[in-house]
Design an enzyme around this catalytic site. Structure first.
Site: not given
Ligand code: COD
Ligand code: ZN
Length: 366
Positions: A45, A40, A42, A61, A166
């Protein structure tokens, strides 16, 4: 006991796969043999220092496994139970828990990446090693508070169970518990990775009429169509706010979701919402970033801007709902998990995430 784990010693460094010491479970805790752990963003980050966490730390997580030992006084799980891991093991006693918001448990928040008693069960090189979300499942075994394990009544594949820990609960929950999408409404989802695809599935479950997937990568957008997206917008070469407005007859979407984690995408989610639109922010922007919301538009158009943490879900009652939805064919978790890795390949798995490989990756343990 000695267990193999991926340790973050320093922000910006790769994870160090090595043996660490894991104590026996204390009162109210269980020892889990990890079956699968999801990749994930997160965790990423924390690796990049976008958000603070106590280090050294074992990340991970999003996980599932089998209870192999119970500490004194444990009543919520038994040896042999297959369990989904929750990264908010609620205390059940604080104000947030008592008001029904166990995803915001005060004691969990106050103890951070330590166990609920404020200490750690992980140690290496003479140091205490912290537990991300009190889960720390980038390891062969994990000691977890008993409220952080959700037993499965029927066995499901470990990688699917891990996702429910998650991305499924965070994403589907954001759509159905936080935003409470109404049937027939229009939805836009910015960021279609592991969590965003689950927001899309949640919107489809809620019978949204139009689900607009927004991403900067074409492959993610094509993949999103498999999970219920009806339209796509590539924000790499188009203005996503303009496009979403055009696709919704100039109104904007009734529900918008930010599922990447940045100030700019939060602002875009806000700007593309319709009058009386509900803007749900799932991603956490790097520390210090702001979103620059138009304060006049907020009032004149009666928009609602809200955050959603862990899908506003109550792990112990809502995760079994996600399992039922998967088993009844209403959540397509089989297509969601597309890559398997070993724990030794974890840094490679995160490089794949950064490269924007589609779908979710999962570490599988023997
Ligand atoms: N516009 C549109 N899409 C975008 C942009 C943009 N400018 N930049 C990147 N992206 C896309 C990427 O291409 C990708 O497809 C997507 O955004 C992100 O996906 P992943 O697979 O990299 O990320 P996830 O889905 O694993 O995680 C996303 C979260 C939002 C959960 C994570 O980044 C986050 O902010 N976590 C903190 C919040 C938290 O702790 N939540 C609880 C646990 S997850
Ligand atoms: Zn997560």
């Amino acid at each position: 006991m000695k267990v193999k784990a991926a340790v973050l010693w320093e922000v910006g460094q790769p994870l160090d796969i090595r043996e660490v010491d894991l104590d026996e479970p204390k009162a109210g805790e269980v020892l889990v043999k990890v079956g699968s752990a999801g990749i994930c963003r997160s965790d990423r980050h924390f690796m990049h220092g976008d958000a603070p966490i106590a280090i050294p730390v074992v990340l991970g997580h999003e996980g599932a496994g089998t209870v192999v030992q119970t500490g004194p006084g444990v009543t919520l799980a038994s040896e042999g139970d297959q369990v989904i891991l929750s990264f908010v093991p609620a205390c059940g006693r604080c104000r947030s828990c008592l008001e029904g918001y166990s995803n915001l448990c005060d004691l969990h928040g106050a103890t951070g990446a330590n166990m609920l008693d404020g200490t750690t069960r992980l140690h290496a090189e003479g140091k205490d090693v912290h537990h991300m979300g009190k889960v720390a499942c980038f390891a062969e075994y994990a000691v977890i508070p008993e409220t952080g394990v959700v037993p499965l009544s029927d066995s499901i594949p470990m990688d699917k169970a891990a996702m429910i820990g998650c991305s499924v609960t965070t994403g589907v929950g954001a759509a159905i518990y936080s935003a409470e999408i109404k049937p027939g409404s229009t939805v836009a989802v910015i960021g279609c990775g592991g969590v965003g695809l689950n927001v899309i599935m949640g919107a489809a479950l809620a019978n949204a009429s139009q689900i607009i997937a927004v991403d900067i990568r074409e492959a993610q957008l094509e993949f999103a169509m498999r999970f219920g997206a009806t339209h796509t917008v590539n924000a790499a070469d188009q203005d996503p706010v303009r496009q979403v407005k055009d696709l919704t007859g100039g109104r904007g979407a009734d529900y918008t979701f930010e599922v990447f984690g940045s100030g700019d995408t939060t602002k875009a989610a806000y700007d593309m919402a319709a009058k009386r639109g509900i803007v749900t922010v799932v991603g956490i922007a790097p520390w210090g970033q702001e979103a620059g919301i138009n304060a006049v538009d907020l009032v004149r158009n009666e928009k609602t801007l809200r955050g959603s943490y862990y899908g506003s879900a109550r792990s112990r009652t809502d995760m079994p709902v996600m399992v039922d939805l998967y088993q009844s064919g209403k959540l397509n978790l089989d297509d969601l998990v597309v890559r398997h890795y070993t724990l030794d390949q974890i840094n490679e798995a995160y490089d794949d995430l950064d490269r924007g490989e589609i779908g979710r990756g999962a570490i599988m343990f023997d």
